[in-house]
Scaffold this active site. Structure first.
Site, PDB file in Angstrom:
ATOM      1  N   GLU A  41       0.911  -1.442   0.081  1.00 26.99           N
ATOM      2  CA  GLU A  41       0.069  -0.167   0.013  1.00 26.99           C
ATOM      3  C   GLU A  41       0.930   1.048  -0.029  1.00 26.99           C
ATOM      4  O   GLU A  41       1.946   1.466   0.693  1.00 26.99           O
ATOM      5  CB  GLU A  41      -1.134   0.013   1.290  1.00 26.99           C
ATOM      6  N   CYS A  83      -7.607  -2.090   7.966  1.00 24.81           N
ATOM      7  CA  CYS A  83      -6.629  -2.050   7.701  1.00 24.81           C
ATOM      8  C   CYS A  83      -5.760  -0.806   7.370  1.00 24.81           C
ATOM      9  O   CYS A  83      -4.588  -0.371   7.718  1.00 24.81           O
ATOM     10  CB  CYS A  83      -6.227  -2.817   6.323  1.00 24.81           C
ATOM     11  N   HIS A 126      -1.159  -5.754   2.206  1.00 23.98           N
ATOM     12  CA  HIS A 126      -2.508  -6.691   2.070  1.00 23.98           C
ATOM     13  C   HIS A 126      -2.423  -8.028   1.509  1.00 23.98           C
ATOM     14  O   HIS A 126      -1.426  -8.210   0.800  1.00 23.98           O
ATOM     15  CB  HIS A 126      -3.516  -5.831   1.360  1.00 23.98           C
TER      16      HIS A 126
END
Length: 232
Positions: free
Chosen positions: A96, A158, A182
């Site tokens: 991310e 998250c 993730h």
């Protein structure tokens, strides 16, 4: 081996009240990945793996880990925080790029369903990952595990974990780098659903996150590559 260490976190169970069965996790695979990596040595760094159990804010669970409590045994703050969570029906590890200061849950988690709330009241609108995400993607792929750079960590738990880790580092003035990975569903979760969708075995997930750790150690500065192959 130096006394420098890397913190890997996974999330706890969630989604017990989610309407969609694929979003219910009695056991979160990211917690299993963190547990499997706990105690390993990667590129001369000791790995500390912890499952985060938190109710309203991940800050409560992350703070003692950064201050040397909870048995981390660090001689100082971690060199890096690699937080992990599961993203249902995805096919790859997703490194991310950004965490936003928004909680807008897609489904209720227990009795909580924040709508357009800040992760941290008064915090910046967003934080960029300080991990070498493009170098990490290359390392994960070299280890035989598919991976991409992702430009949205969503607005659920998250994203909150990633935002809180970066916020703690920033507000404390720590040299720690932090970011989020993730993970796909494990096959066991997909099998329980009884319908065909993407999965990745736990061994591959562990190998992928271990490659991320190695890339973090070996790349104090990220590689410069064009963005047209990354996930939008």
């Amino acid at each position: 081996m130096s006394d420098r260490w890397i913190l890997v976190t996974g999330n706890g169970a969630f989604g017990d009240t989610a309407e969609r069965s694929e979003l219910r996790y009695d056991v979160n695979p990211s917690a299993l990945v963190a547990q499997r990596l706990d105690g390993r040595v990667v590129e001369g760094r000791r790995v500390v793996g912890r499952a985060l159990d938190w109710d309203d804010s991940p800050l409560e669970a992350l703070e003692p880990l950064l201050s040397g409590e909870d048995g981390t045994g660090g001689a100082g703050p971690p060199e890096a925080i690699v937080s992990c969570g599961v993203f249902s029906e995805r096919t790859t590890l997703r490194l991310e790029r950004v965490a936003v200061n928004v909680r807008d849950f897609q489904f209720a988690d227990g009795d909580r369903r924040p709508i357009d709330e800040p992760v941290v009241e008064g915090g910046p609108a967003a934080y960029l990952s300080t991990l070498p995400i493009k170098a990490a993607v290359q390392a994960v792929r070299a280890a035989g595990v598919p991976a991409v750079v992702s430009n949205s960590a969503s607005t659920h738990g998250c994203n909150s974990v990633m935002y809180c880790a970066l916020h703690l580092v920033a507000t404390r003035g720590l040299p720690t780098r932090a970011g989020f990975v993730h993970l796909p569903d494990p096959p066991e979760h997909v099998a329980r659903l009884g319908r065909p969708t993407a999965s990745m075995c736990l061994d591959d997930q562990v190998r992928g996150v271990e490659a991320v750790i190695g890339a973090v150690v070996l790349n104090p500065v990220d590689v410069r590559l064009p963005s047209n192959e990354w996930e939008w």
